[in-house]
Design a protein around this motif. Sequence first.
Motif, PDB file in Angstrom:
ATOM      1  N   CYS A 186       4.835   3.152  -7.357  1.00 34.92           N
ATOM      2  CA  CYS A 186       5.528   4.449  -7.340  1.00 34.92           C
ATOM      3  C   CYS A 186       5.235   5.239  -8.618  1.00 34.92           C
ATOM      4  N   THR A 187       5.152   4.555  -9.753  1.00 36.60           N
ATOM      5  CA  THR A 187       4.812   5.227 -11.011  1.00 36.60           C
ATOM      6  C   THR A 187       3.433   5.849 -10.909  1.00 36.60           C
ATOM      7  N   SER A 188       2.521   5.075 -10.382  1.00 32.48           N
ATOM      8  CA  SER A 188       1.151   5.539 -10.271  1.00 32.48           C
ATOM      9  C   SER A 188       1.064   6.757  -9.341  1.00 32.48           C
ATOM     10  N   MET A 189       1.780   6.714  -8.223  1.00 30.22           N
ATOM     11  CA  MET A 189       1.779   7.849  -7.293  1.00 30.22           C
ATOM     12  C   MET A 189       2.459   9.060  -7.926  1.00 30.22           C
ATOM     13  N   ALA A 190       3.550   8.812  -8.663  1.00 29.97           N
ATOM     14  CA  ALA A 190       4.275   9.909  -9.309  1.00 29.97           C
ATOM     15  C   ALA A 190       3.363  10.640 -10.297  1.00 29.97           C
ATOM     16  N   LYS A 191       2.590   9.879 -11.064  1.00 24.16           N
ATOM     17  CA  LYS A 191       1.677  10.495 -12.031  1.00 24.16           C
ATOM     18  C   LYS A 191       0.582  11.272 -11.322  1.00 24.16           C
ATOM     19  N   LYS A 192       0.114  10.736 -10.199  1.00 22.19           N
ATOM     20  CA  LYS A 192      -0.920  11.455  -9.449  1.00 22.19           C
ATOM     21  C   LYS A 192      -0.373  12.774  -8.920  1.00 22.19           C
ATOM     22  N   ILE A 193       0.870  12.761  -8.456  1.00 25.26           N
ATOM     23  CA  ILE A 193       1.478  13.984  -7.937  1.00 25.26           C
ATOM     24  C   ILE A 193       1.651  15.016  -9.050  1.00 25.26           C
TER      25      ILE A 193
ATOM     26  N   LEU B 218       6.382  13.693  -0.042  1.00 28.86           N
ATOM     27  CA  LEU B 218       6.278  12.599   0.917  1.00 28.86           C
ATOM     28  C   LEU B 218       5.573  11.407   0.293  1.00 28.86           C
ATOM     29  N   GLY B 219       6.184  10.248   0.425  1.00 27.88           N
ATOM     30  CA  GLY B 219       5.539   9.002   0.020  1.00 27.88           C
ATOM     31  C   GLY B 219       5.750   7.995   1.131  1.00 27.88           C
ATOM     32  N   PHE B 220       4.688   7.300   1.492  1.00 24.83           N
ATOM     33  CA  PHE B 220       4.792   6.291   2.555  1.00 24.83           C
ATOM     34  C   PHE B 220       4.259   4.984   2.000  1.00 24.83           C
ATOM     35  N   LEU B 221       5.093   3.952   1.993  1.00 18.64           N
ATOM     36  CA  LEU B 221       4.665   2.645   1.502  1.00 18.64           C
ATOM     37  C   LEU B 221       4.642   1.673   2.676  1.00 18.64           C
ATOM     38  N   THR B 222       3.679   0.786   2.622  1.00 21.96           N
ATOM     39  CA  THR B 222       3.605  -0.277   3.630  1.00 21.96           C
ATOM     40  C   THR B 222       3.462  -1.599   2.888  1.00 21.96           C
ATOM     41  N   THR B 223       3.972  -2.653   3.472  1.00 21.66           N
ATOM     42  CA  THR B 223       3.763  -3.970   2.862  1.00 21.66           C
ATOM     43  C   THR B 223       3.847  -5.051   3.930  1.00 21.66           C
TER      44      THR B 223
ATOM     45  N   ASP C 294      11.600  16.387   1.252  1.00 23.53           N
ATOM     46  CA  ASP C 294      11.244  15.196   0.484  1.00 23.53           C
ATOM     47  C   ASP C 294      11.654  13.911   1.194  1.00 23.53           C
ATOM     48  N   MET C 295      10.767  12.952   1.183  1.00 24.91           N
ATOM     49  CA  MET C 295      11.100  11.648   1.749  1.00 24.91           C
ATOM     50  C   MET C 295      10.111  10.607   1.241  1.00 24.91           C
ATOM     51  N   VAL C 296      10.622   9.431   0.910  1.00 28.31           N
ATOM     52  CA  VAL C 296       9.760   8.282   0.638  1.00 28.31           C
ATOM     53  C   VAL C 296      10.236   7.163   1.553  1.00 28.31           C
ATOM     54  N   SER C 297       9.312   6.596   2.319  1.00 30.22           N
ATOM     55  CA  SER C 297       9.701   5.523   3.234  1.00 30.22           C
ATOM     56  C   SER C 297       8.870   4.283   2.963  1.00 30.22           C
ATOM     57  N   ILE C 298       9.366   3.148   3.403  1.00 29.51           N
ATOM     58  CA  ILE C 298       8.624   1.893   3.281  1.00 29.51           C
ATOM     59  C   ILE C 298       8.840   1.063   4.545  1.00 29.51           C
ATOM     60  N   MET C 299       7.772   0.443   5.000  1.00 32.72           N
ATOM     61  CA  MET C 299       7.845  -0.468   6.154  1.00 32.72           C
ATOM     62  C   MET C 299       7.293  -1.822   5.710  1.00 32.72           C
ATOM     63  N   ALA C 300       8.012  -2.895   6.031  1.00 31.54           N
ATOM     64  CA  ALA C 300       7.590  -4.247   5.641  1.00 31.54           C
ATOM     65  C   ALA C 300       7.489  -5.112   6.895  1.00 31.54           C
TER      66      ALA C 300
ATOM     67  N   GLY D 193       0.842  -1.196   0.000  1.00 28.65           N
ATOM     68  CA  GLY D 193       0.000   0.000   0.000  1.00 28.65           C
ATOM     69  C   GLY D 193       0.869   1.234   0.000  1.00 28.65           C
ATOM     70  N   ALA D 194       0.285   2.373  -0.401  1.00 23.25           N
ATOM     71  CA  ALA D 194       1.064   3.617  -0.432  1.00 23.25           C
ATOM     72  C   ALA D 194       0.151   4.817  -0.314  1.00 23.25           C
ATOM     73  N   MET D 195       0.708   5.880   0.265  1.00 24.42           N
ATOM     74  CA  MET D 195       0.060   7.185   0.183  1.00 24.42           C
ATOM     75  C   MET D 195       1.163   8.193  -0.103  1.00 24.42           C
ATOM     76  N   ALA D 196       0.786   9.315  -0.704  1.00 23.92           N
ATOM     77  CA  ALA D 196       1.773  10.342  -1.024  1.00 23.92           C
ATOM     78  C   ALA D 196       1.104  11.693  -1.013  1.00 23.92           C
TER      79      ALA D 196
END
Lengths: 404, 404
Positions: free
Chosen positions: A261-268, A189-194, A228-234, A172-175
Motif C-alpha cells: 500500500c505504501t508503494s502504491m500510495a507513492k506511485k499515486i 481505487l486500489g484492488f488487492l488480491t492474495t 474512493d475505494m480499496v478492496s482486497i480478495m483472499a 498483488g495490487a493495482m491502483a
Amino acid sequence: MEKITGGVTAPKGFLAGGLHCGVRASQMKKDLAMIYSQTPCTAAAVYTQNKVYGAPITVTKNNIANGMAQAMICNSGNANTCNADGVEKAEAMCQMTAEALGLSPEDIIIASTGVIGAVLPLEPIAKGIKELAPQLTADGGALAAEAIMTTDTKAKEEAYTIEIGGKTVTIGAMAKGSGMIHPNMATMLGFLTTDAAITTPMLNKALKLAVDDTFNMVSVDGDTSTNDMVSIMANGMAENPMIEAEGAEFEAFLTVIKEICTSMAKKIAGDGEGATKLMECTVNGAPTTPLAKAIAKSIITSSLTKAAMFGADANWGRILCAIGYTEGDFQVDTISVDISSTKGSIHVCENGAGVAFDEEVAKNILLEEEIHIQVELNQGEGTATAWGCDLTYDYVKINGDYRT
Amino acid sequence: MEKITGGVTAPKGFLAGGLHCGVRASQMKKDLAMIYSQTPCTAAAVYTQNKVYGAPITVTKNNIANGMAQAMICNSGNANTCNADGVEKAEAMCQMTAEALGLSPEDIIIASTGVIGAVLPLEPIAKGIKELAPQLTADGGALAAEAIMTTDTKAKEEAYTIEIGGKTVTIGAMAKGSGMIHPNMATMLGFLTTDAAITTPMLNKALKLAVDDTFNMVSVDGDTSTNDMVSIMANGMAENPMIEAEGAEFEAFLTVIKEICTSMAKKIAGDGEGATKLMECTVNGAPTTPLAKAIAKSIITSSLTKAAMFGADANWGRILCAIGYTEGDFQVDTISVDISSTKGSIHVCENGAGVAFDEEVAKNILLEEEIHIQVELNQGEGTATAWGCDLTYDYVKINGDYRT
C-alpha cells in the motif's frame, strides 16, 4: 518479504483482463477491467467518507456484507455518481458480470471512476463484459491496471511474496488515481488480491490498518473523491494455515500489505495530475501520532508549498505556515525542518526560526524528482509520513477542461 | 449609507501616506505605509489563528491591549515572521513611528506582509519612517493602499458615510491580500478608519461580527497566513453621540462596517494571485448557519472547482463533491445547484442528481468575470456567502518562485 514482478494476477488462482468497450471516447484507451478468482475469497473494502458517493460504493457494500467475493468489475470514464438511476445500473453491471462468470451478483465488487453526474451508458459495458470474461488470463493483471486509468500517466501495479506458516503467500495490487485525491479513509481505487488463507475479520483489520497509514496519507489536490475505494480478495490457495487471529502470521501479512500500500500510495502521489515531483513529508516528535499525521498532510496539501516545490524554491516559511494552521495543541518554537533529495540535505529552520543556508545548494536539491521534507517537533513520540506532489501548470490545464 | 470615493483618509482627522523605502527591491514599488489620526482613537483588531504568527501580531496585541491607538505603520516585502529578532524589530518600528509622530509606542498598530523567515532590514525602514511622517496628508489614503500591496494587482480602498445620531459618520478602509489567503479569523491585512465616536468594546464587537461574515469567508488558496490582521481606529471627530451599547445606532454602524468589509473581501478574492474570475458562492437552506459557511468555503476552496471555473467548464459534479466532503451532518439528496453570471443562469443539479442543460449556454455564462454559484440544501434556515477565485497558470507561476 520479496518484491516480485506483476500485479493482481501474481497470487495463485487470479485471472484478470481489460479492454476498450466505449465508455471513453478514445478507442486507444481501455475502460473496462475485470478480476476473477478461481475459488471464493474472503473480502474486505474501505470506502470514501464523502457524503456524496458513487452508486458502485452502495452496491459493493451490499455485495460484500457477507465477507465474501469472487470477482471485480470496474469501468473508467464515468463515475456513475449523482445519477438518479446509478444504483440500478451498478446492480445491472454486477448481474452481467455474474452471468458471464457463472457467479451470483453478490460475489462481485464493483467500482467506477471518471466524470461525476454524467449518465452511465450501459450498452457498451454490457457488450464489454461479455467480450472480456472469456479473455481473462493469469497474466492479465497489467491489462486490468491499464483499464482503470483516467488521467493517470502510468499504470500502477505491485506484487510481493512472504512466507507464512511455511507457505509462500503472494499479494498483488493495482491502483489508479491522479486528481481529486485527498482520501479520507480509502483512496481513489486500489484492488488487492492474495492467495493467503485469512478470515474476513482479520482481512478487514489488516486492510484498515494498512490504508490508514498509506493511501489515506496521500493528497494531490485536497479534494476527497466521491468514489474512493480499496478492496482486497483472499482466495486461500497458498494453503497457509488460516489466519484467524492476531499473532506472528497476521503481523507478517500486515507488514506486506502495508509495504504494498505504501508503494502504491507513492506511485499515486508521484503521478498526481500534472505532477513533476513526488513530495514525501515525515513528521517526528509530535505530541501524538494523529497530530503528526495532520501536520504531515497539512504540509503536502498546501498549495503554496506545492507551487514552491514546482519552482524548486526552498521557501520553508510556507512549510512553517502550513504547520501553523494545522488544528491541534502543539508548540511552534521548537520545530526544525530539513529538506533533502538524492542531491543532499539542507537544514532550513531551527527552533521555529530560519537558519542561513546556501540557496544554490538548496536549488540543486529541489531540482530532483523526489523531495523529502523532515519536520521535527521535539515534543513527543508522534510520527507520520504523507505523500503529495507539486502544483504545476499542467494540473490547471488538465482540470481547466477535464470533460472535453 | 452612501458610498463615497476615497479610503482611510476619508473620515475626518485621518492623514496617511506611502513611499518606497527599500525593503522591496524594485524602486517602483512602495513598501511603507502610515496612517495617523489627529486625535486618539478607540481601536480594535482581529488576528490570524495560525499558530505560527508574525512578530507584528504580538506587538499590536500588546499595544492595543488598552483599547486605544493613534497611528498605523506597515511594511510590505517582508513578513517579519519566524525571525529570532522579530519582536524586537517590530517594537523598534513602533518606537521610530512614535518618535516621528510625537506619540508613544503603545499608540501604534503595526503590520508586515511579504516573505516569511527573511531577516527584516531595519535601516531602510528607519529612514523611511522619518521621511514619511512629515508627508502624511488628508488625501494620502491611496498612497498607503498602494504601499501595502505585494502580489496584488490593484490597490483596494473604500469609503462610506452614514447618518448616526444626526451626524454624518464616515468609514474608510484599505486592504491587501492576494495569495496565502484562507483567513481564519482575520484576513491578510485590512485597515479601517472612522470618525465615529464609539467605545472600544462596541468597536471590537462590530469588527468581529463584520469580519466573520466577510474577510473570513474569502479563500484564494486554502493557506491561512501567519500575518492576517484587520484593525479599526475610531477617532470620534464626527461628533455623533458615543455608541456605548447595542441599539439602532450600533446596528447602523455595524451595517456599514459589514458593507465595507464585504466589498473589500470581494476585491481581495477577485484579485487573488493569478485570478481571472471572482467566484461568489451562496448556500441556503442548510441545517445551520455554521454548516452553510463550511459548505460555501469548501466549494470556493476546491482546487478542482477553481480549475473548472478557469476553464469555463460547468463541471458541477466537482461542486457536489466539495459539498460532500464538508464535515457535518446533512443530507445530499435534496441539494440543488444553479450557476449564474450577467449572461444568465443555469440549473445544473436537482435532488443531488444532474439535470440536462445546454453546454453552450453554460460556457457563455462561465466566460464572465464574476460567477455566482447558488446551492440550496432544502434542510433548514442556515445561509452563508463565500468568495474565491479561479485556479490558473499564473497562480502556479507567481508561487513557483515568489522569492526571486
